[in-house]
Design a protein around this motif. Structure first.
Motif, short mmCIF file in Angstrom:
data_model
loop_
_atom_site.label_atom_id
_atom_site.label_comp_id
_atom_site.label_asym_id
_atom_site.label_seq_id
_atom_site.Cartn_x
_atom_site.Cartn_y
_atom_site.Cartn_z
N ALA A 79 -49.36 40.34 18.28
CA ALA A 79 -50.22 39.23 17.83
C ALA A 79 -51.37 39.02 18.81
CB ALA A 79 -49.38 37.96 17.70
N LEU A 80 -51.09 39.09 20.11
CA LEU A 80 -52.16 38.96 21.11
C LEU A 80 -53.17 40.10 21.00
CD1 LEU A 80 -50.11 37.85 24.23
CD2 LEU A 80 -51.79 36.47 23.02
N GLU B 171 -42.66 35.53 32.21
CA GLU B 171 -43.06 34.21 32.65
C GLU B 171 -44.14 34.29 33.74
OE1 GLU B 171 -39.71 31.96 33.84
OE2 GLU B 171 -38.72 32.03 31.88
N GLU B 172 -44.06 35.31 34.58
CA GLU B 172 -45.09 35.50 35.61
C GLU B 172 -46.44 35.83 34.98
OE1 GLU B 172 -45.91 38.28 39.59
OE2 GLU B 172 -44.06 38.50 38.40
N ALA B 173 -46.43 36.65 33.94
CA ALA B 173 -47.68 36.98 33.26
C ALA B 173 -48.29 35.75 32.60
CB ALA B 173 -47.42 38.07 32.21
N LEU B 174 -47.44 34.92 31.98
CA LEU B 174 -47.94 33.70 31.37
C LEU B 174 -48.46 32.72 32.42
CD1 LEU B 174 -45.13 33.21 28.69
CD2 LEU B 174 -47.50 33.86 28.27
N ALA B 175 -47.79 32.64 33.57
CA ALA B 175 -48.26 31.76 34.64
C ALA B 175 -49.62 32.23 35.18
CB ALA B 175 -47.23 31.71 35.76
N ASN B 176 -49.81 33.54 35.30
CA ASN B 176 -51.12 34.06 35.74
C ASN B 176 -52.21 33.72 34.73
OD1 ASN B 176 -50.03 35.17 38.04
ND2 ASN B 176 -49.72 37.19 37.14
N PHE B 177 -51.88 33.77 33.45
CA PHE B 177 -52.84 33.40 32.41
C PHE B 177 -53.25 31.94 32.56
CE2 PHE B 177 -53.43 31.62 28.09
CZ PHE B 177 -54.55 32.34 27.72
N SER B 178 -52.30 31.07 32.82
CA SER B 178 -52.61 29.65 33.00
C SER B 178 -53.47 29.41 34.24
CB SER B 178 -51.31 28.85 33.10
OG SER B 178 -51.57 27.48 33.31
N LYS B 179 -53.19 30.13 35.34
CA LYS B 179 -53.99 29.97 36.56
C LYS B 179 -55.41 30.47 36.36
CE LYS B 179 -50.10 30.38 39.79
NZ LYS B 179 -49.48 31.24 40.84
N ASP C 74 -61.24 38.72 26.01
CA ASP C 74 -60.94 39.35 27.30
C ASP C 74 -59.66 38.77 27.91
OD1 ASP C 74 -61.37 40.94 29.58
OD2 ASP C 74 -62.31 39.26 30.60
N GLU C 75 -59.53 37.46 27.87
CA GLU C 75 -58.33 36.83 28.45
C GLU C 75 -57.08 37.17 27.65
OE1 GLU C 75 -57.94 35.36 31.21
OE2 GLU C 75 -60.03 35.22 31.82
N LEU C 76 -57.18 37.21 26.34
CA LEU C 76 -56.01 37.56 25.52
C LEU C 76 -55.61 39.01 25.74
CD1 LEU C 76 -56.89 35.76 22.15
CD2 LEU C 76 -55.23 35.04 23.88
N ALA C 77 -56.60 39.90 25.86
CA ALA C 77 -56.28 41.31 26.12
C ALA C 77 -55.63 41.48 27.48
CB ALA C 77 -57.56 42.15 26.02
N LEU C 78 -56.11 40.75 28.48
CA LEU C 78 -55.50 40.83 29.81
C LEU C 78 -54.09 40.27 29.81
CD1 LEU C 78 -55.87 41.60 32.76
CD2 LEU C 78 -56.89 39.36 33.16
N LEU C 79 -53.87 39.18 29.08
CA LEU C 79 -52.52 38.63 28.96
C LEU C 79 -51.58 39.62 28.28
CD1 LEU C 79 -50.43 36.35 29.13
CD2 LEU C 79 -51.39 35.42 27.02
N ASN C 80 -52.06 40.28 27.25
CA ASN C 80 -51.24 41.29 26.56
C ASN C 80 -50.88 42.43 27.50
OD1 ASN C 80 -49.96 42.71 24.51
ND2 ASN C 80 -51.87 43.68 23.84
N ALA C 81 -51.85 42.89 28.31
CA ALA C 81 -51.58 43.98 29.26
C ALA C 81 -50.56 43.54 30.33
CB ALA C 81 -52.87 44.42 29.92
N GLU C 82 -50.69 42.32 30.83
CA GLU C 82 -49.74 41.85 31.84
C GLU C 82 -48.35 41.66 31.25
OE1 GLU C 82 -51.38 38.37 33.60
OE2 GLU C 82 -52.69 39.51 34.95
N LEU C 83 -48.25 41.22 30.00
CA LEU C 83 -46.94 41.08 29.37
C LEU C 83 -46.25 42.44 29.22
CD1 LEU C 83 -47.68 38.45 26.56
CD2 LEU C 83 -46.21 38.13 28.56
#
Length: 293
Positions: free
Chosen positions: A169-170, A202-210, A186-195
């Motif tokens: 979905a991301l 949870e670490e990937a989601l926390a990095n997205f929030s920061k 760009d942010e959604l693609a980076l979040l998808n790559a980190e996931l």
């Protein structure tokens, strides 16, 4: 005859080999020339590396600056180095220019107090210039994310209800937002790559929030974290969050509409009422002036 043919074939092969060697030599010469090419950004980056070795900033302040650069969209290591170099070079450059102007002006160079204030003020203003520009870029990026995240969340709800997982979905949302809102994509693609690459989601989601650092992203991260931890259906969690965001956007629009009469008061008094008084009272004043002896 056979020897003659073999010799011709050997000459042909050797000719091709020499041609390949010449082409390879030209390519190597171009690459060496490109490496020797000196640009201002390379010079600033080299100076920043020396500044970083001297450790003019502490580790805590360094991490804070790096996080600010990430929030502004500059994630590379060279961005931090260039930032440090600009913080050092701009005040020196401004002080030199101000001193040159003061010394070249008649009378200004004689007053030492005014000259010192001018040079110090120029250096101080230019020392804060990178921070001001970075803050403006960060706020502009956050404004784009505030506009794009609710729409991206609606698209994530549709994808989740269609049976896609969070990663798919991301990825789909990032592809669809490339043209309309590249920052959100760009942010959604980076979040998808980190996931995908991080061991802890949870670490990937926390990095997205920061990285984004807005309340909207914090709510999204909390919802997704709880859905991952407790096994809540993704579509249900995202639908609830999307409904809440729609209510918040409606409330913000109502607040702007409520402030509109107060905002319009000043233009009304300054521009519309004087013209209205002239149109209404102008003929009466002109008639009274004509009747006067």
């Amino acid at each position: 005859m056979l020897r003659f043919e073999r010799r011709k074939r050997l000459i042909r092969v050797l000719g091709r080999h020499q041609e390949d060697r010449r082409a390879w030599g030209r390519t190597e010469a171009r690459s060496r020339k490109r490496k020797r090419h000196w640009s201002p950004l390379k010079a600033i980056a080299l100076l920043g590396q020396h500044i970083q070795r001297v450790r003019l900033v502490g580790n805590d302040q360094s991490e804070k600056i790096r996080m600010t650069l990430v929030q502004a969209g500059y994630r590379s290591r060279e961005a931090f180095i260039i930032y440090l170099a600009l913080k050092l070079l701009l005040p020196i450059f401004g002080a030199v220019i101000a001193l040159t102007i003061i010394l070249s002006s008649e009378g200004l160079g004689e007053n030492l107090l005014y000259s010192f204030v001018g040079v110090a003020g120029t250096a101080l203003i230019l020392s804060y210039l990178p921070d001001l520009l970075l803050r403006k870029i960060t706020e502009s990026r956050r404004q784009k994310l505030r506009k794009g995240l609710p729409d991206a969340l609606d698209l994530l709800v549709v994808c989740a209800e269609a049976g896609l997982g969070l990663d798919a979905a991301l990825k789909k949302a990032a592809e669809d937002f490339v043209k309309t809102n590249p920052v959100t994509a760009d942010e959604l693609a980076l979040l998808n790559a980190e996931l995908v690459f991080y061991q802890s989601r949870e670490e990937a989601l926390a990095n997205f929030s920061k990285r984004i650092n807005i309340p909207l992203a914090t709510s999204v991260v909390l919802t997704l974290t709880q859905a991952e931890r407790y096994g809540t259906p993704l579509s249900k969690a995202l639908r609830t969050l999307a409904a809440e965001f729609r209510r918040e956007r409606l409330t913000a629009a109502e607040q702007k509409a409520g402030r509109l009469p107060a905002i319009m008061t000043l233009p009304l008094v300054a521009f519309i009422l004087p013209a209205l008084f002239i149109v209404i009272l102008g003929p009466a004043i002109l008639s009274a002036l004509n009747l006067m002896p």
